[in-house]
Design a protein around this motif. Structure first.
Motif, PDB file in Angstrom:
ATOM      1  N   MET A  93       0.827  -1.193   0.000  1.00  0.00           N
ATOM      2  CA  MET A  93       0.000   0.000   0.000  1.00  0.00           C
ATOM      3  C   MET A  93       0.868   1.251   0.000  1.00  0.00           C
ATOM      4  N   ILE A  94       0.593   2.151  -0.919  1.00  0.00           N
ATOM      5  CA  ILE A  94       1.342   3.418  -0.920  1.00  0.00           C
ATOM      6  C   ILE A  94       0.479   4.449  -0.191  1.00  0.00           C
ATOM      7  N   LEU A  95       1.039   5.017   0.846  1.00  0.00           N
ATOM      8  CA  LEU A  95       0.275   5.980   1.634  1.00  0.00           C
ATOM      9  C   LEU A  95       0.849   7.380   1.416  1.00  0.00           C
ATOM     10  N   MET A  96       0.043   8.246   0.856  1.00  0.00           N
ATOM     11  CA  MET A  96       0.442   9.631   0.668  1.00  0.00           C
ATOM     12  C   MET A  96      -0.619  10.456   1.393  1.00  0.00           C
ATOM     13  N   THR A  97      -0.320  11.703   1.662  1.00  0.00           N
ATOM     14  CA  THR A  97      -1.350  12.488   2.329  1.00  0.00           C
ATOM     15  C   THR A  97      -2.486  12.829   1.362  1.00  0.00           C
ATOM     16  N   ASP A  98      -2.137  12.918   0.068  1.00  0.00           N
ATOM     17  CA  ASP A  98      -3.152  13.315  -0.900  1.00  0.00           C
ATOM     18  C   ASP A  98      -3.960  12.146  -1.452  1.00  0.00           C
TER      19      ASP A  98
END
Ligand SMILES: [Fe+2]
Ligand SMILES: [Fe+2]
Length: 268
Positions: A1-6
């Motif tokens: 899973m790639i977690l970015m704020t956006d």
């Protein structure tokens, strides 16, 4: 899973069971108070031990492969490949079996504060299932299902695809809780016939979820292009500008937006 704020990009490949929901804790990337997502990945048919209902959530079963058999409101429904069932809160239901290997998505919206209420232990559960399936499976599930209790949609039916199927305004099934669209486009020409030009926009209240079931799509999110490959899910939180850029064909996927009631779409 790639977690970015956006945005968050989930790889659903190989995942079974509940994947996203309030039970995962507010500090985990899999937390959502709005949306509970589960998935079976080519599992053998199963049977719930009892009928149950949900106090707050609408539940959706979206079958992508195999056949899932569900009793809702004392009606036996055969959910064939590329079909879906929506169950309203307070309506008893249970999975009672199926055919083939089942790949499906299960969703509960909204997910927080929902309680699952299980019907009191009944000794003749098996007998009840037998009686309902005997009379029910031979008839159309669309016939008796009260629209206040649920909705069955065949996703091979052209009028149910490439448009908002569930939501507000001009849709097949109206609810204030969320919007749902199933997308199935063979070619670019087909896409051009169906959809309008997507402009860069954001939502004041809604989170948007883009599923890719077959091939891939590219979404422009804030300042970058995010590719959503096959069996991935992209989450775009409220306030984040986005726009669908391209699809690779033949494309199959789904888009969900929740909550929708006070949402405003603002052009960026
Ligand atoms: Fe349920
Ligand atoms: Fe959007």
């Amino acid at each position: 899973m790639i977690l970015m704020t956006d945005y968050e990009l989930y790889n659903l490949n190989e995942m079974n069971g509940w994947i996203i929901g309030p039970e995962f804790g507010i500090n985990t990337p899999y937390y959502s108070s709005l949306f509970n997502l589960g998935r079976t990945n080519y599992l053998s048919p199963w049977k719930d031990p009892m009928f149950h209902y949900h106090t707050k959530s609408i539940e959706i079963y979206l079958v992508l492969h195999g056949e899932l058999w569900i009793i809702i409101d004392e009606i036996a429904v055969k959910l064939k490949e590329k079909s879906m069932l929506l169950v309203q809160p307070g309506v008893f239901h249970a999975v009672i079996g199926g055919k083939g290997t089942i790949q499906h998505l299960g969703m509960k919206i909204p997910s927080k504060e929902d309680k699952k209420i299980i019907k009191e232990k009944i000794d003749d559960y098996e007998k009840i299932i037998e009686n309902i399936t005997k009379s029910g499976f031979n008839q159309s599930p669309y016939r008796q299902l009260d629209p206040n209790h649920g909705f069955v949609a065949d996703l091979k039916d052209e009028s149910n695809i490439n448009c908002w199927l569930i939501g507000l305004w001009d849709v097949q099934y109206e609810t204030e809780k969320f919007c749902f669209a199933y997308i199935n486009l063979e070619t670019l020409e087909e896409k051009n016939d169906h959809s309008h030009q997507d402009h860069l926009h954001y939502h004041t209240e809604s989170t948007e979820w883009y599923f890719t079931f077959k091939n891939s799509q590219e979404i422009f999110v804030k300042d970058k292009i995010v590719k959503v490959p096959e069996r991935y899910l992209l989450k775009i939180p409220k306030g984040v500008p986005h726009k669908q850029l391209s699809l690779s064909f033949p494309f199959e996927g789904a888009t969900i937006r929740t909550p929708i009631l006070d949402d405003k779409i603002k052009l960026n």
